[in-house]
Design a protein around this motif. Structure first.
Motif, PDB file in Angstrom:
ATOM      1  N   HIS A  70       7.434 -14.367   5.010  1.00  0.00           N
ATOM      2  CA  HIS A  70       7.626 -14.919   3.673  1.00  0.00           C
ATOM      3  C   HIS A  70       6.478 -14.515   2.757  1.00  0.00           C
ATOM      4  N   GLY A  71       6.709 -14.570   1.475  1.00  0.00           N
ATOM      5  CA  GLY A  71       5.806 -13.956   0.513  1.00  0.00           C
ATOM      6  C   GLY A  71       4.600 -14.763   0.105  1.00  0.00           C
ATOM      7  N   GLU A  72       4.292 -15.850   0.796  1.00  0.00           N
ATOM      8  CA  GLU A  72       3.136 -16.657   0.429  1.00  0.00           C
ATOM      9  C   GLU A  72       1.830 -15.968   0.851  1.00  0.00           C
ATOM     10  N   GLN A  73       0.727 -16.516   0.338  1.00  0.00           N
ATOM     11  CA  GLN A  73      -0.579 -16.031   0.768  1.00  0.00           C
ATOM     12  C   GLN A  73      -1.029 -16.783   2.019  1.00  0.00           C
ATOM     13  N   HIS A  74      -1.798 -16.090   2.864  1.00  0.00           N
ATOM     14  CA  HIS A  74      -2.253 -16.663   4.123  1.00  0.00           C
ATOM     15  C   HIS A  74      -3.703 -16.270   4.364  1.00  0.00           C
ATOM     16  N   PRO A  75      -4.428 -17.075   5.130  1.00  0.00           N
ATOM     17  CA  PRO A  75      -5.814 -16.715   5.439  1.00  0.00           C
ATOM     18  C   PRO A  75      -5.892 -15.380   6.180  1.00  0.00           C
ATOM     19  N   GLY A  76      -6.971 -14.674   5.930  1.00  0.00           N
ATOM     20  CA  GLY A  76      -7.182 -13.391   6.577  1.00  0.00           C
ATOM     21  C   GLY A  76      -7.955 -13.531   7.873  1.00  0.00           C
ATOM     22  N   VAL A  77      -7.638 -12.667   8.827  1.00  0.00           N
ATOM     23  CA  VAL A  77      -8.374 -12.583  10.095  1.00  0.00           C
ATOM     24  C   VAL A  77      -8.686 -11.117  10.363  1.00  0.00           C
ATOM     25  N   GLY A  85       0.655 -17.817  10.916  1.00  0.00           N
ATOM     26  CA  GLY A  85       0.319 -17.987   9.507  1.00  0.00           C
ATOM     27  C   GLY A  85      -0.928 -17.283   9.039  1.00  0.00           C
ATOM     28  N   TYR A  86      -1.212 -16.091   9.580  1.00  0.00           N
ATOM     29  CA  TYR A  86      -2.407 -15.347   9.200  1.00  0.00           C
ATOM     30  C   TYR A  86      -2.069 -13.894   8.877  1.00  0.00           C
ATOM     31  N   TYR A  87      -2.863 -13.321   7.986  1.00  0.00           N
ATOM     32  CA  TYR A  87      -2.828 -11.872   7.753  1.00  0.00           C
ATOM     33  C   TYR A  87      -3.893 -11.282   8.667  1.00  0.00           C
ATOM     34  N   VAL A  88      -3.466 -10.490   9.630  1.00  0.00           N
ATOM     35  CA  VAL A  88      -4.371 -10.011  10.677  1.00  0.00           C
ATOM     36  C   VAL A  88      -4.587  -8.508  10.509  1.00  0.00           C
ATOM     37  N   LEU A  89      -5.841  -8.131  10.353  1.00  0.00           N
ATOM     38  CA  LEU A  89      -6.222  -6.725  10.192  1.00  0.00           C
ATOM     39  C   LEU A  89      -6.944  -6.257  11.447  1.00  0.00           C
ATOM     40  N   VAL A  90      -6.457  -5.154  12.034  1.00  0.00           N
ATOM     41  CA  VAL A  90      -7.067  -4.593  13.248  1.00  0.00           C
ATOM     42  C   VAL A  90      -7.474  -3.149  12.959  1.00  0.00           C
ATOM     43  N   ALA A 141      -9.859  -8.985   1.070  1.00  0.00           N
ATOM     44  CA  ALA A 141      -9.942  -9.728  -0.187  1.00  0.00           C
ATOM     45  C   ALA A 141      -9.011  -9.163  -1.251  1.00  0.00           C
ATOM     46  N   ASP A 142      -8.688  -7.884  -1.161  1.00  0.00           N
ATOM     47  CA  ASP A 142      -7.854  -7.225  -2.167  1.00  0.00           C
ATOM     48  C   ASP A 142      -6.354  -7.333  -1.887  1.00  0.00           C
ATOM     49  N   GLN A 143      -5.971  -7.832  -0.720  1.00  0.00           N
ATOM     50  CA  GLN A 143      -4.558  -7.839  -0.367  1.00  0.00           C
ATOM     51  C   GLN A 143      -3.829  -9.016  -1.009  1.00  0.00           C
ATOM     52  N   PRO A 144      -2.696  -8.770  -1.659  1.00  0.00           N
ATOM     53  CA  PRO A 144      -1.973  -9.860  -2.319  1.00  0.00           C
ATOM     54  C   PRO A 144      -1.461 -10.903  -1.340  1.00  0.00           C
ATOM     55  N   GLU A 145      -1.313 -10.540  -0.066  1.00  0.00           N
ATOM     56  CA  GLU A 145      -0.823 -11.496   0.925  1.00  0.00           C
ATOM     57  C   GLU A 145      -1.924 -12.405   1.479  1.00  0.00           C
ATOM     58  N   VAL A 146      -3.196 -12.119   1.122  1.00  0.00           N
ATOM     59  CA  VAL A 146      -4.329 -12.854   1.686  1.00  0.00           C
ATOM     60  C   VAL A 146      -4.829 -13.884   0.674  1.00  0.00           C
ATOM     61  N   SER A 147      -4.980 -15.115   1.130  1.00  0.00           N
ATOM     62  CA  SER A 147      -5.475 -16.173   0.254  1.00  0.00           C
ATOM     63  C   SER A 147      -6.964 -16.000  -0.023  1.00  0.00           C
ATOM     64  N   ALA A 148      -7.448 -16.716  -1.011  1.00  0.00           N
ATOM     65  CA  ALA A 148      -8.804 -16.497  -1.503  1.00  0.00           C
ATOM     66  C   ALA A 148      -9.881 -17.192  -0.671  1.00  0.00           C
ATOM     67  N   GLY A 149      -9.508 -17.990   0.291  1.00  0.00           N
ATOM     68  CA  GLY A 149     -10.492 -18.731   1.068  1.00  0.00           C
ATOM     69  C   GLY A 149     -11.211 -17.883   2.096  1.00  0.00           C
TER      70      GLY A 149
END
Length: 249
Positions: free
Chosen positions: A24-31, A55-60, A115-123
């Motif tokens: 879904h298109g909401e923002q989520h915390p980044g990992v 519920g996380y945007y996960v970058l590997v 921080a620049d990803q639209p799917e990642v929340s600002a926290g």
């Protein structure tokens, strides 16, 4: 689960990476998920997708990008005693060449990308690492206390050494909450005591736990060290840590 293959600009080039995030298109915390020494491969993509499902945007990122895109070396589908020595003979020069200075330079790029990803929340974000990635997650949190609120390392390597910049000596600069899930022989009893003492003295909110019956690499389903109970315990510790620190619980 939506996934992306990415190219992240760094000070030294472009790091290929994998990202997974909720549908879904909401923002989520980044990992920021730091790979083990074997590298970015299907099992890590599966784990990133599993975490994203919570519920996380996960970058590997591919930490070895200076040597090429992942897989930088040919990785067997299953890593056992018969092929481990040859594989690690190829990998260890790259592991040793990834100095803390280079890793932290890269970490700045990875955090900026999140921080620049639209799917990642600002926290705040979490830093999670496996094997060598555990120490890198801790170093990243120390270098970016305003960004990283949670650190988790599983079957981590190199947490307690004699080096002046050993990760455990950085504890006074830690502001993140921390969990380290150790295999039975990842650290000696003396090493665990030294790690506990450093974290206690620094007032860090942490847990250091030896997962019973596990070998180094116990979370990785493509290795002979894989332990299903250890992997589940890892999720049982990681998800609450991220939930309470990243506002996603």
């Amino acid at each position: 689960m939506p996934t992306k293959t990415l190219q992240i600009p760094t000070a030294d080039g472009r790091a290929d990476a994998f990202a997974a995030f909720p549908e879904h298109g909401e923002q989520h915390p980044g990992v920021l998920l730091y790979m083990d020494a074997i590298g970015l491969r299907p099992v890590l993509k599966e784990m990133a997708s599993e975490l994203a499902g919570h519920g996380y945007y996960v970058l590997v990122p591919n930490l070895f990008y200076r040597y090429g895109t992942a897989p930088v070396v040919e990785v067997p589908e299953f890593i056992g005693q018969e092929n481990r020595a040859e594989l690690f003979g190829q990998l260890m020069p790259m592991v040793h060449a990834l100095t803390p200075a280079l890793a932290l330079r890269d970490a700045e790029a990875y955090l900026a990308f999140l921080a620049d990803q639209p799917e990642v929340s600002a926290g705040p974000v979490g830093a999670v690492g496996y094997c060598m990635g555990g120490a890198l997650a801790l170093r990243t949190a120390v270098a970016h206390p305003e960004r990283v609120a949670a650190v988790a390392g599983f079957h981590p390597g190199g947490l307690v050494t004699d080096a002046p910049d050993s990760p455990h000596r950085l504890a006074p600069k830690l502001t993140a909450q921390v969990h380290f899930g150790l295999a039975e022989h990842d650290l000696t009893a003396e090493g665990i005591a030294e790690l506990d003492q450093a974290l206690d003295a620094a007032g860090v909110d942490y847990g250091v736990e030896v997962y019973p019956g596990t070998l180094h690499g116990f979370t990785m389903a493509d290795t002979a060290a894989f332990d299903p109970a250890g992997l589940q315990r890892h999720w049982d510790r990681l998800l609450p840590l991220l939930g309470r620190t990243l506002g996603n619980g």
